[in-house]
Design a protein around this motif. Sequence first.
Motif, mmCIF file in Angstrom:
data_model
loop_
_atom_site.group_PDB
_atom_site.id
_atom_site.type_symbol
_atom_site.label_atom_id
_atom_site.label_comp_id
_atom_site.label_asym_id
_atom_site.label_seq_id
_atom_site.Cartn_x
_atom_site.Cartn_y
_atom_site.Cartn_z
ATOM 1 N N HIS A 1 47.459 38.474 46.142
ATOM 2 C CA HIS A 1 46.757 38.625 44.720
ATOM 3 C C HIS A 1 45.425 39.273 44.842
ATOM 4 N N ALA A 2 44.845 39.100 45.935
ATOM 5 C CA ALA A 2 43.470 39.931 46.106
ATOM 6 C C ALA A 2 43.909 41.516 46.310
ATOM 7 N N LEU A 3 44.901 41.947 46.895
ATOM 8 C CA LEU A 3 45.199 43.193 47.188
ATOM 9 C C LEU A 3 45.481 43.721 45.677
ATOM 10 N N ALA A 4 46.096 42.782 44.859
ATOM 11 C CA ALA A 4 46.525 43.507 43.606
ATOM 12 C C ALA A 4 45.338 43.304 42.588
ATOM 13 N N GLY A 5 44.366 42.828 42.897
ATOM 14 C CA GLY A 5 43.032 42.792 41.925
ATOM 15 C C GLY A 5 42.866 41.523 41.352
ATOM 16 N N ASP A 6 43.623 40.779 41.409
ATOM 17 C CA ASP A 6 43.606 39.212 40.830
ATOM 18 C C ASP A 6 42.782 38.215 41.704
ATOM 19 N N TYR A 7 41.459 38.263 41.565
ATOM 20 C CA TYR A 7 40.892 37.399 42.569
ATOM 21 C C TYR A 7 40.846 35.891 42.314
#
Length: 740
Positions: free
Chosen positions: A654-660
């Motif tokens: 999720h972090a890699l996808a931008g959803d922190y």
Amino acid sequence: MNHLPGGHRHVTETRNTLTGARVNGPVVQAAAITGGVHVHTAPPPLPVPYQVPAVPPTFTDRTDSVTVLSAWIGEHAAFVRGVAVHGVPGVGKTSLAARLLESLRDQFPGGQLYADLQGSAPASGPRAVLTDVLGQLLRSLYRGPIPSGLEERAAWWRSVTAGCAQPLAVLLDNAHHADQVRALMPGGRGHLVVVTSREPLSDLARDGVLLHQLDPFAPATALEYLARFAGQDRIDADRAAAHQIAALSAGLPLALGLVGGELAAHPHRELGAVANVLQHAHIRTRAAAGLPSTTGIAVTSSLDLAYAALPPAPAGLYRCLGLLAFTPDVDSALAAAVADLPLHTAERGLRALCEAGLLTVRAEADPVRGAVYTLHDETRAHARRHAEEMATDGEPEERLRRVLDHLLHTLTAAERILTPEHRRLTRTYHYPPAAPAPFTDADGATAWLTAYGGHFLPAIRAAAAAGLHATTWQLTHALWCWLRLAHDYFAWAESHALAADAARTDGNSLAQYEIINTWGIGLRNEHRHDTAVEKFTEVLTLTRAARDQRGAAQALHEIGTTHLAAGRRDLAGQFLTEARELRDGLADAAADPDERRAHRRSVALTDISLGELALALGQGDEAVARLTTARDTLLDIPDALDAARAGAYLGRAHALAGDYGAAEDEGLRAVRECTALGTSRWTARSTEMLGRTLLEARRYAEARTLLQEARDLFAPISTADTERVDVLLQRLDSTPPADR
């Protein structure tokens, strides 16, 4: 709420006052909390080890030796000190070393370690003994994985001891060669090594080791020692006979103790009668042995006297223990197995042998094993001679099979509890144990494995040496549950090499490739990726030849995972994709619900690896999809640990996808789940992953707290993981203050 890089928060000071209260456990002081609170502690530290055998209550004299050695040790406090005590068998070298270390206990608050180097004739060869001993010593101080090579282990031992905050002492008992001792010398400063040996290890003098010869008791001291057993009144009543016993015992504490035990057991027996029996034993021993040494005659004659006085049941147990050659010690469970006795009868027999002076107590009340005993080398050889003289055809092999079947039965019970997903293979018991395993849950199984860890590899060696091929590979297959706990890569490699040959000779192809597969996992864990791929490729060839699709899918998965660990992403994707397709087909075709569940779990495990690959390739959305599917499946199985692992990776996806926000939620949940499961390694790993996520979100203070927690968790279990987190902390320290 998403915490995007560059976000700013206003910080206010908060003061809390607590009056008239007592607080136990972690405390959080905060004005407001956003997100979640995660509190976890490092695994409990290893207890300070005090492994040196207890000083016998009959210990007598040796004041001069203790004084000389203590003074020399005190004068060389700035160095790693070494003293080497040598003397004939039975002269009391180990007892003197234990007495010396007891007197110095306060000077070595880091603990006192013990290792038996097995003298001049180790059952498994001197190099194997050294490797085993290094593993034993390392496990006493270090929780992490232990390398397989002798040189690597010696280097780790020096590194671990160099990092000890307080000095420790090590007793190396029954050494044979100076090079053994050199390999076991600790690193750093201030430690002490005490060595015992039959012959003087003169070559150690050039290493600064003090050589000390221990002589038999003088006549007056021998009488004093004998009086501790028989009483001073009996000694005074017939001093001539007492002097004769002391002379026939050659002043050796071992021989005197055996005679003394006989006198203590029969308080009305005259010393003259005992002296006459001992004299006749000398004559027989001298005639049978062809004029051995005086001390050898004394020990053998005293052993004959003690053995002849035993009732039939303890005498039979004594002979059985002589055939139990591979175990470093014995307890009631092992004694019951080898002698085919009820547990309570074995306990009584061991106590009787101890009272007769034929066994020595190593531990009075081990929490798992109860009382633990050892046999002096001379006593073990004596018991074996009598066992061989009285053995019926096939009895030595029967005794070995009985104790091996006991270990196999109990190991298999632990395997079923701790690793239920491990593929079940045949168990062949020649003498099926009647009693159930001494545990029923994971904690009990883990405690048993830890207590008996030093017996498993010697048992596998003994089975292989006896040509018991099925037992050899079955013990190794069941050993999987212990290897996952201990990460002892020497035991992993040697046991699997023996087991692979045994399965091949036994004609069991399924066992052969299951063994080679877990062998490859050990090699991969040691970062020997190319050799691991060779093993997994061998498994793939064997399973395809046998048309075992489940085995082939497992081999494909392991090859792909190994390539991923080695950074070969294209090859990893190729093999993992093929493994998933095959596993998915097996799950669809399975009619049995349990079989279908096992195949679905396998698909999910491959999806975790494919999710890791997508993370490595920067494919955030693909990683989220893979890992979400894997986690949902594993929760449904259920497989709590692997579901938590999938969740930790999902947070990073999720972090890699931008959803922190989702990244933090998944990361926090993974930390909570791993902590609840009690898995130190994955608690640390999930904490590190969450720390990385917050670091990328520029929440530097929280990231630092998490990464420091991860480092503290990793420190006692993995040097490599600790160093990786140290790099992250250093990077954080180098971030300009304005950017924090």
